[in-house]
Design a protein around this motif. Sequence first.
Motif, PDB file in Angstrom:
ATOM      1  N   ARG A 178       0.932  -1.156   0.102  1.00 50.04           N
ATOM      2  CA  ARG A 178       0.115   0.089   0.099  1.00 50.04           C
ATOM      3  C   ARG A 178       0.915   1.196   0.007  1.00 50.04           C
ATOM      4  O   ARG A 178       1.987   1.245   0.680  1.00 50.04           O
ATOM      5  N   LEU A 189      -0.375   8.116  -6.152  1.00 52.50           N
ATOM      6  CA  LEU A 189      -0.865   6.654  -5.965  1.00 52.50           C
ATOM      7  C   LEU A 189      -1.048   6.507  -4.429  1.00 52.50           C
ATOM      8  O   LEU A 189      -1.451   5.483  -3.869  1.00 52.50           O
ATOM      9  N   ARG A 227      -3.211   3.880  -2.647  1.00 54.47           N
ATOM     10  CA  ARG A 227      -3.721   2.610  -3.406  1.00 54.47           C
ATOM     11  C   ARG A 227      -2.608   1.423  -3.185  1.00 54.47           C
ATOM     12  O   ARG A 227      -1.955   1.684  -2.790  1.00 54.47           O
ATOM     13  N   THR A 228      -3.412   0.365  -3.508  1.00 54.49           N
ATOM     14  CA  THR A 228      -2.522  -0.908  -3.443  1.00 54.49           C
ATOM     15  C   THR A 228      -2.516  -1.558  -4.894  1.00 54.49           C
ATOM     16  O   THR A 228      -1.837  -2.531  -5.269  1.00 54.49           O
ATOM     17  N   ARG A 229      -3.251  -1.109  -5.962  1.00 55.08           N
ATOM     18  CA  ARG A 229      -3.328  -1.411  -7.145  1.00 55.08           C
ATOM     19  C   ARG A 229      -2.773  -0.273  -8.097  1.00 55.08           C
ATOM     20  O   ARG A 229      -3.189   0.759  -7.889  1.00 55.08           O
TER      21      ARG A 229
END
Length: 184
Positions: A157, A177, A180-182
């Motif tokens: 993350r 980002l 976010r983790t994706r």
Amino acid sequence: MAAQIAAHLAAADPPRQGCTSSGDTYSTTVPGLVVEAAVAKVLGFAGHRKESERWTAFRTHWGIESFYCRPGLEGAHDKGGVEGQIGYFRRNHFVPVPEVASLAELNEMVDRWDLEDEGRRIRSRARTVGEYLAVEAPLLKPLPTELFETGRLFTPRVDRYSQIAVQTNRYSVPVRLIGRTRFG
């Protein structure tokens, strides 16, 4: 660079390798290079080893029985021959690094070098590399049919400092980002 090429070769194309019934390994590439370090810690003066988790998984998959060189003068000759031959191959075939159009072309070159090397005699030994291989080949166990997964999947993350943590390392990523983790 040659080590990276050998590691990619081992991961991308099943190498010609095997393991004898006593656990001694034979390899025309260097599949062990996909593992960062086999020994996580040497314990005490006796030299007992605590193996890393990935090495244990790797050797279990390939059916390798691990043993380590004896410390000190009594073990000084244990691994030099193998490392010397790997160095010989690297210096004679990967220096300078060959320029190829594809991994398939590089694999073909390595296969040709392996075959040529079978006629070579190491120092004053009685037999050639190929003659020793012919004696050992019937003792090799078959390779597993499934490949060993060399990679690891992480889902880090992005923290408020625009960084991700992968194991013990921190990497900067674009600010957009954060949270976010994706990433794709």
